[in-house]
Design an enzyme around this catalytic site. Sequence first.
Site, PDB file in Angstrom:
ATOM      1  N   LYS A  62       0.824  -0.995  -0.002  1.00  0.00           N
ATOM      2  CA  LYS A  62       0.145   0.302   0.058  1.00  0.00           C
ATOM      3  C   LYS A  62       0.997   1.035  -0.493  1.00  0.00           C
ATOM      4  O   LYS A  62       1.797   1.185   0.827  1.00  0.00           O
ATOM      5  CB  LYS A  62      -1.180   0.007   1.253  1.00  0.00           C
ATOM      6  CG  LYS A  62      -2.130   0.825   0.875  1.00  0.00           C
ATOM      7  CD  LYS A  62      -2.278   0.985   2.327  1.00  0.00           C
ATOM      8  CE  LYS A  62      -4.243   1.995   2.417  1.00  0.00           C
ATOM      9  NZ  LYS A  62      -4.705   2.195   4.034  1.00  0.00           N
TER      10      LYS A  62
ATOM     11  N   SER B  88      -9.809   1.612   3.030  1.00  0.00           N
ATOM     12  CA  SER B  88      -8.569   2.750   2.171  1.00  0.00           C
ATOM     13  C   SER B  88      -7.930   2.174   1.385  1.00  0.00           C
ATOM     14  O   SER B  88      -7.256   2.428   0.626  1.00  0.00           O
ATOM     15  CB  SER B  88      -8.200   3.885   2.941  1.00  0.00           C
ATOM     16  OG  SER B  88      -7.177   3.149   4.272  1.00  0.00           O
TER      17      SER B  88
ATOM     18  N   SER C 148      -9.944  -0.996   6.497  1.00  0.00           N
ATOM     19  CA  SER C 148      -9.752  -0.140   6.170  1.00  0.00           C
ATOM     20  C   SER C 148      -9.149  -1.601   5.578  1.00  0.00           C
ATOM     21  O   SER C 148      -8.340  -1.544   4.044  1.00  0.00           O
ATOM     22  CB  SER C 148      -8.458   0.441   5.552  1.00  0.00           C
ATOM     23  OG  SER C 148      -9.123   1.752   5.975  1.00  0.00           O
TER      24      SER C 148
END
Length: 475
Positions: free
Chosen positions: A77, A152, A176
């Site tokens: 990420k 997210s 997330s």
Amino acid sequence: MDVTKLTIKQLMDAMDAGELSSAEATRATLDRIKECEDLGAYVTVCEKEAMAAAERADKARAEGRRAPLLGVPVAVKDNICTEGVRTTCASRFLENYVPPYDAFVVKKLKEAGAVIVGKTNMDEFAMGSGSEYSAFYRVRNAIDPERVAGGSSGGSACAVASGQAFAALGSDTGGSIRQPASFNGATGLKPTYSAVSRNGLVAFASSLDQIGPIARTADDCRRVYNVIKGHDAGDSTSYAGDLDMGEHITSLKGRRIGIAKEFFPDALGGKVREAVEKAIKFYEDGGAEIVETSIGSFDMALACYYIISSAEASSNLSRYDGVKYGRRAEGCKTIDDVYYKSRTQFFGAEVKRRMMLGNFVLSSGYYDAFYLRASKARTLIKRDFEAALSDCDALICPTAPTTAYKSGSNAEDPAAAYLGDVFTVPVNIAGLPALSVKCGEDSDGLPIGMQLIGRQYCEETLLSLAEIYEKGAAK
């Protein structure tokens, strides 16, 4: 054989048997990334670096060396620092930032022989539930590109589900990892707070953030988690004690699984309820005892989360001022100009919204009414989870109240997206481990995720319970 659809175990077995090389698997993954470019899963693709790492892995394997993820293409990420590769947090403020060091978890991945193929897209500074708030382009759902990928860590979940990585790291502040895993039909593990170092993770809410894996199966999540977990002296919150307090479960007989009534409100969607109740029946038919329990403070959790997380975000992001961190706007004549213009120009709307909320709840005259009360509520939530889990191996509930929704449907009503976190945020407040695994599909073929919640440092209990379900449900 479509290499990109293999599990980590299948890929490792094929490479160990000499049937496939890491270079071939990495090339297939990079080709798949190009094919799926419209999904928006990646911010940065590291093609040259990945192929070099794959060739080193093949050489090591040929020399008889082995490592837990040797030659496996994975993604990271884009809020986790990678030396020499830009880390943007999907924000214009950090658009050109290249870290001079690797995050602790990235070091662990490299030591385990993993091949990092790129940095995945996300909501800006991890603030969002749909990966629609990236400053660059939104992430599309791997099953239906007209829908959100979840957030997210939407890029990480989309990448895994669409064959653009065999596993990916995400971060989970209020769901997330789990919610995008649910929306894309992947498996996602949010570890116990402090089990995985946050050293090198760009902070959103420091008392809630946790790094974890998204993969295709519970076993794949286990493989990645076992690599990245562990004490790190560089993180003051990193736990130095026993991280393996769970047990590997092979039989459901004698197991106790809790059902908290608050996780099954009357308004819960029919297909989601039906799929999770069917999964509960699977565990019961396998010999587990289903125990009714309660989280009395459940209704406080969502408000508590958005107060605490926004307060911590406003503090953490105050450093982005065009002087100490981040880009500086042009044409500034005074220091006030630098602050105002840089933050106005480079922060997105959702980040601004949460920072303003955080500053408000911490301000004089409102601190006691909001932040202090939220901190006290947090203690009650922790106690209620401890009580509910005191005689259960795990709690089971939906990961999200709905399947993936249409992109843009919450654009005018951010609170509607916040309500989608209602089943995930209590876990972060309590600091517990939780895992999302696919348990069905709705009438549109969209994945439905169920969430397993466990005691602190009992990740293996959750992983093995999920593994039993994955194998049993596939029959």
